[in-house]
Design a protein around this motif. Sequence first.
Motif, PDB file in Angstrom:
ATOM      1  N   GLN A 134       0.830  -1.207   0.000  1.00 49.66           N
ATOM      2  CA  GLN A 134       0.000   0.000   0.000  1.00 49.66           C
ATOM      3  C   GLN A 134       0.866   1.260   0.000  1.00 49.66           C
ATOM      4  O   GLN A 134       0.507   2.263  -0.625  1.00 49.66           O
ATOM      5  CB  GLN A 134      -0.944  -0.006   1.211  1.00 49.66           C
ATOM      6  CG  GLN A 134      -1.936  -1.163   1.205  1.00 49.66           C
ATOM      7  CD  GLN A 134      -2.921  -1.116   0.036  1.00 49.66           C
ATOM      8  OE1 GLN A 134      -3.271  -0.048  -0.459  1.00 49.66           O
ATOM      9  NE2 GLN A 134      -3.363  -2.288  -0.415  1.00 49.66           N
ATOM     10  N   ALA A 135       1.993   1.197   0.678  1.00 48.13           N
ATOM     11  CA  ALA A 135       2.885   2.365   0.699  1.00 48.13           C
ATOM     12  C   ALA A 135       3.379   2.654  -0.716  1.00 48.13           C
ATOM     13  O   ALA A 135       3.388   3.805  -1.163  1.00 48.13           O
ATOM     14  CB  ALA A 135       4.059   2.127   1.650  1.00 48.13           C
ATOM     15  N   GLN A 136       3.749   1.600  -1.458  1.00 47.98           N
ATOM     16  CA  GLN A 136       4.239   1.797  -2.829  1.00 47.98           C
ATOM     17  C   GLN A 136       3.184   2.495  -3.689  1.00 47.98           C
ATOM     18  O   GLN A 136       3.497   3.348  -4.515  1.00 47.98           O
ATOM     19  CB  GLN A 136       4.644   0.456  -3.457  1.00 47.98           C
ATOM     20  CG  GLN A 136       5.982  -0.066  -2.909  1.00 47.98           C
ATOM     21  CD  GLN A 136       6.425  -1.408  -3.525  1.00 47.98           C
ATOM     22  OE1 GLN A 136       5.715  -2.020  -4.315  1.00 47.98           O
ATOM     23  NE2 GLN A 136       7.619  -1.867  -3.144  1.00 47.98           N
ATOM     24  N   ARG A 137       1.911   2.140  -3.453  1.00 46.87           N
ATOM     25  CA  ARG A 137       0.843   2.753  -4.247  1.00 46.87           C
ATOM     26  C   ARG A 137       0.629   4.224  -3.859  1.00 46.87           C
ATOM     27  O   ARG A 137       0.424   5.080  -4.727  1.00 46.87           O
ATOM     28  CB  ARG A 137      -0.442   1.933  -4.067  1.00 46.87           C
ATOM     29  CG  ARG A 137      -1.513   2.400  -4.988  1.00 46.87           C
ATOM     30  CD  ARG A 137      -2.460   1.290  -5.372  1.00 46.87           C
ATOM     31  NE  ARG A 137      -3.581   1.847  -6.116  1.00 46.87           N
ATOM     32  CZ  ARG A 137      -4.730   1.233  -6.309  1.00 46.87           C
ATOM     33  NH1 ARG A 137      -4.915   0.012  -5.815  1.00 46.87           N
ATOM     34  NH2 ARG A 137      -5.692   1.794  -6.993  1.00 46.87           N
ATOM     35  N   LEU A 138       0.693   4.515  -2.556  1.00 47.84           N
ATOM     36  CA  LEU A 138       0.524   5.897  -2.108  1.00 47.84           C
ATOM     37  C   LEU A 138       1.695   6.772  -2.592  1.00 47.84           C
ATOM     38  O   LEU A 138       1.526   7.955  -2.868  1.00 47.84           O
ATOM     39  CB  LEU A 138       0.443   5.908  -0.580  1.00 47.84           C
ATOM     40  CG  LEU A 138      -0.502   6.875   0.135  1.00 47.84           C
ATOM     41  CD1 LEU A 138      -1.884   6.911  -0.466  1.00 47.84           C
ATOM     42  CD2 LEU A 138      -0.582   6.513   1.623  1.00 47.84           C
ATOM     43  N   VAL A 139       2.849   6.166  -2.720  1.00 49.75           N
ATOM     44  CA  VAL A 139       4.008   6.874  -3.270  1.00 49.75           C
ATOM     45  C   VAL A 139       3.765   7.172  -4.751  1.00 49.75           C
ATOM     46  O   VAL A 139       3.927   8.309  -5.207  1.00 49.75           O
ATOM     47  CB  VAL A 139       5.297   6.026  -3.099  1.00 49.75           C
ATOM     48  CG1 VAL A 139       6.448   6.583  -3.935  1.00 49.75           C
ATOM     49  CG2 VAL A 139       5.693   5.954  -1.617  1.00 49.75           C
ATOM     50  N   ALA A 140       3.331   6.147  -5.506  1.00 47.21           N
ATOM     51  CA  ALA A 140       3.165   6.309  -6.951  1.00 47.21           C
ATOM     52  C   ALA A 140       2.033   7.271  -7.283  1.00 47.21           C
ATOM     53  O   ALA A 140       2.129   8.038  -8.242  1.00 47.21           O
ATOM     54  CB  ALA A 140       2.900   4.940  -7.596  1.00 47.21           C
TER      55      ALA A 140
END
Length: 205
Positions: A16-22
């Motif tokens: 989920q962190a990777q998605r919020l970053v992207a």
Amino acid sequence: KTLIFLGPPGAGKGTQAQRLVAEKGFVQISTGDILREAVKNQTELGKKAKEYMDAGKLVPDDIIIGIIKEKLQELEGKDIILDGFPRTIPQAEALDKMLPQVGRTLDGVILFDVPDEEVIKRLSGRRVDPKTGKVYHIIYNPPPEGVEVIQRDDDREEVIKKRLEVYHSQTAPLIEYYRKQNKLLVIDATKSPDEVYKQLLSVVK
Ligand code: ADP
Ligand code: ADP
Ligand code: ADP
């Protein structure tokens, strides 16, 4: 914004962190990623951390707190996700002291709620692309054709059990700690990645 992602190993915090970053321009601070990079490069930090990590134990607080202090200075003014930190009460207390010093207040602590059986399934099937750091799962999210993935050393069954024990004894007390501060936001992390992301956006706003 300053967010903490809290929850057992394998809950989907990194995904989920990777998605919020992207999609939302956050910067992810993953203490696990920082430590694995240090182990790979055989730095002094990596040499100190390796034996704890391989045993599924926590790396000592003073080492971790030092890393975070440095990162917070480096990332002043950015929206950040603390992923995998804090993991002990002393780490949380140290963070409470540090945040005002770098001009931040804590916006929320997202608790990824998921039972141990699901964690075991997720961790035992987890695979990582060592080139990009992207996280996959052999069943739930298989890597695309041609992407070479590896299994983390600590995603083996005996180590998974130890990490869960450590989570329940050392990290779970943070749930009460942040509930008392009125910062705790609980999401149902057993759902699909898309549904979890929707819940995340609705609590983060
Ligand atoms: P996961 O994503 O599976 O929860 P991490 O990548 O966050 O695992 O952490 C892997 C290992 O790195 C931990 O088992 C621990 O040894 C070490 N580690 C990471 N973050 C911390 C922390 N905040 N305090 C102590 N040890 C940590
Ligand atoms: P064990 O399960 O081996 O008896 P403990 O229950 O004392 O060990 O603690 C679990 C693990 O968490 C320990 O192996 C240790 O590496 C780690 N640990 C203990 N205290 C701390 C602390 N204050 N900060 C970070 N890690 C700790
Ligand atoms: P954490 O950072 O909390 O340790 P990860 O994001 O690395 O967790 O996810 C652990 C494993 O579970 C990975 O293999 C990932 O692909 C998979 N996973 C993540 N989110 C979900 C989900 N909502 N449903 C099923 N599998 C998931």
